[in-house]
Scaffold this motif. Structure first.
Motif, short mmCIF file in Angstrom:
data_model
loop_
_atom_site.label_atom_id
_atom_site.label_comp_id
_atom_site.label_asym_id
_atom_site.label_seq_id
_atom_site.Cartn_x
_atom_site.Cartn_y
_atom_site.Cartn_z
N THR A 1 0.88 -1.09 0.07
CA THR A 1 -0.02 0.21 -0.01
C THR A 1 0.92 1.30 0.02
O THR A 1 0.57 2.31 -0.72
CB THR A 1 -0.77 0.08 1.25
OG1 THR A 1 -1.79 -1.25 1.11
CG2 THR A 1 -1.83 1.16 1.35
N LYS A 2 1.91 1.42 0.85
CA LYS A 2 2.96 2.33 0.75
C LYS A 2 3.71 2.73 -0.47
O LYS A 2 3.89 3.61 -0.75
CB LYS A 2 3.94 2.31 2.23
CG LYS A 2 3.29 2.37 3.30
CD LYS A 2 3.94 2.11 4.58
CE LYS A 2 3.19 2.37 6.01
NZ LYS A 2 4.39 2.23 7.15
N ALA A 3 4.06 1.56 -1.02
CA ALA A 3 4.89 1.63 -2.21
C ALA A 3 3.99 2.08 -3.41
O ALA A 3 4.30 2.92 -4.21
CB ALA A 3 5.23 0.19 -2.47
N LYS A 4 2.54 1.64 -3.47
CA LYS A 4 1.78 2.22 -4.54
C LYS A 4 1.49 3.70 -4.47
O LYS A 4 1.37 4.57 -5.38
CB LYS A 4 0.49 1.41 -4.56
CG LYS A 4 0.65 -0.05 -4.82
CD LYS A 4 -0.87 -0.65 -5.03
CE LYS A 4 -1.72 -0.20 -6.09
NZ LYS A 4 -1.09 -0.64 -7.51
N GLN A 5 1.11 4.23 -3.04
CA GLN A 5 1.17 5.63 -2.91
C GLN A 5 2.28 6.36 -3.22
O GLN A 5 2.16 7.54 -3.96
CB GLN A 5 0.84 5.83 -1.29
CG GLN A 5 -0.55 5.13 -0.94
CD GLN A 5 -0.83 5.17 0.74
OE1 GLN A 5 0.20 5.31 1.31
NE2 GLN A 5 -2.29 5.07 1.13
N ALA A 6 3.46 5.90 -2.70
CA ALA A 6 4.70 6.44 -3.19
C ALA A 6 4.94 6.55 -4.70
O ALA A 6 5.37 7.46 -5.38
CB ALA A 6 6.03 5.79 -2.55
N ALA A 7 4.64 5.42 -5.42
CA ALA A 7 4.80 5.20 -6.87
C ALA A 7 3.71 6.55 -7.54
O ALA A 7 4.26 7.10 -8.55
CB ALA A 7 4.42 3.91 -7.20
N LYS A 8 2.63 6.67 -7.02
CA LYS A 8 1.85 7.86 -7.65
C LYS A 8 2.50 9.06 -7.35
O LYS A 8 2.31 10.10 -8.19
CB LYS A 8 0.58 7.87 -6.95
CG LYS A 8 -0.46 6.82 -7.30
CD LYS A 8 -1.90 6.64 -6.54
CE LYS A 8 -2.74 5.55 -6.61
NZ LYS A 8 -3.96 5.66 -6.01
#
Length: 423
Positions: free
Chosen positions: A17-24
């Protein structure tokens, strides 16, 4: 068991979840902002040198107690010079062009639509690797520069080193516009969690394994996340009868011994039968003087008394140490047939001066890197001018050879119209 599975799911959910948010967030950042983050990561490594080396010392001591081979210990070891090299690598990456600023082409179709092809990040990249903590720095920086978030899963033998490095990198990122969650580490090295990580399609867009044949095959067989295969290196040097003897000897020693524990190190030597008596004793002597054990066929053993008889397995071996397989081949086609059968498609080289033979070799050998009169040790992103690499791909889809920044991107089409509809 159920509780453990739930815990593993919770760990992956949090990381993902944190990685996807960071990717955005990364997707919307400028090259300048990403470069500032890389510069801050350099400072984080500098400020935490002592902590990183101390953690690495613990890993080395544990590795020796657990019976790790000398080759694996060498891969695991960090020094001040190697840490400085990592920092210099990051500095070089700052100077590279951000691939997501590139336009791969633009045209106007018959209907007046302006169509463009632009580079975009892959999203969230997962890296599964062994032993080498320098991968933690290289992979983190490459992924970030290309606009991707990364989740790293290193081996248990380097867990202390990797944790210390990630803390240092995140300490740097905390001072920038890049969220520190753009770089994350799976701290539980269990195989169960790794297996679930390979199937975390809802969070991970691409999985890249780096390590030995066992690790790579495990990931290929178990993963449901798309995988870019970074292959093992059974690299060959074929000494043709037209080769310059001194050049062949230099290439052999450098390719084999410059750094024995890496995938672009030479593992097999092939020598033309017509040149064996004239060249092989000197080549063998050079190997023996460098401390290399020779596994040879019957002819090799007759010309190099110190050689030990080779088995079929030796010609398939990625030694990653001071050993080499040697075979005398009955001409060019026999050499090509041997490479076709045993090469892992990484890096293969011919030592020759015959122009036509050289051209044939370049055409006939289907490896990621095919060399003429140069050491296999050059198969490296930095040596190729990419500023670093995420791995050496031996597959043929998406990326092949040293994978630099562009290999960590995909593309999309952007279409601009003025009200066109299709009839």
């Amino acid at each position: 068991m159920t509780e453990n599975l739930l815990t593993e799911d919770a760990v992956l959910e949090e990381l993902g979840t944190k990685a996807k948010q960071a990717a955005k967030i990364l997707r919307g950042l400028s090259a300048t902002e990403k470069n500032a983050a890389l510069a801050a990561m350099i400072e984080g490594l500098k400020d935490n040198t002592e902590n990183i080396l101390s953690a690495n010392k613990m890993d080395i001591e544990n590795g020796k107690e657990n019976g790790l081979t000398e080759a694996l210990i060498e891969r695991l070891t960090l020094t001040e010079d190697r840490l400085t090299g990592m920092q210099e690598g990051l500095d070089q990456m700052v100077k590279l062009t951000d691939p997501t600023t590139q336009n791969d082409g633009q045209w106007v179709n018959d209907q007046g639509l302006k169509i463009g092809k632009v580079r975009v990040p892959l999203g969230v990249i997962g890296i599964i690797y062994e032993s080498r903590p320098n991968v933690t720095v290289d992979a983190s920086a490459l992924c970030l520069k290309a606009g991707n978030a990364v989740i790293l899963r290193g081996g248990k033998e380097a867990i202390n080193s990797n944790e210390a490095i990630i803390e240092a990198l995140q300490e740097g990122l905390a001072k920038t516009s890049v969220p520190k969650e753009a770089i994350q580490l799976i701290k539980d090295p269990s195989r169960e969690l790794a297996a679930k990580f390979m199937k975390a399609n809802e969070y991970v867009d691409c999985l890249i394994p780096r390590g030995g044949a066992g690790l790579i095959q495990t990931v290929l067989k178990q993963a449901t996340v798309p995988v870019i295969e970074t292959g093992t290196g059974n690299c060959h040097l074929y000494v043709h009868e037209s080769a310059d003897p001194e050049m062949a000897k230099s290439l052999l020693v450098n390719s084999k011994t410059h750094r024995v524990s890496v995938c672009n190190a030479l593992e097999t030597l092939l020598v033309d039968k017509s040149a064996a008596e004239a060249m092989l004793p000197a080549l063998g002597k050079a190997l023996l003087e460098a401390g290399v054990e020779i596994h040879g066929d019957e002819t090799t053993c007759s010309l190099i008394p110190e050689a030990v008889p080779a088995t079929e397995e030796d010609y398939s071996q990625e030694y990653l140490g001071y050993e080499i397989a040697v075979k005398v081949v009955d001409g060019y086609q026999a050499a090509i047939d041997h490479i076709d059968e045993y090469s892992t498609g990484h890096s293969d080289v011919i030592a020759a001066t015959d122009y036509q033979v050289i051209q044939n070799f370049l055409n006939d050998v289907d490896s990621a890197a095919v060399y003429v009169n140069a050491s296999t040790r050059f198969t490296d992103g930095e040596m190729f001018g990419f500023g670093g690499e995420i791995g050496i791909s031996t597959q043929k889809l998406h990326a092949r050879g040293p994978m630099g920044l562009e290999a960590l991107t995909s593309y999309k089409y952007v279409i601009e119209g003025s009200g066109q509809i299709r009839e």
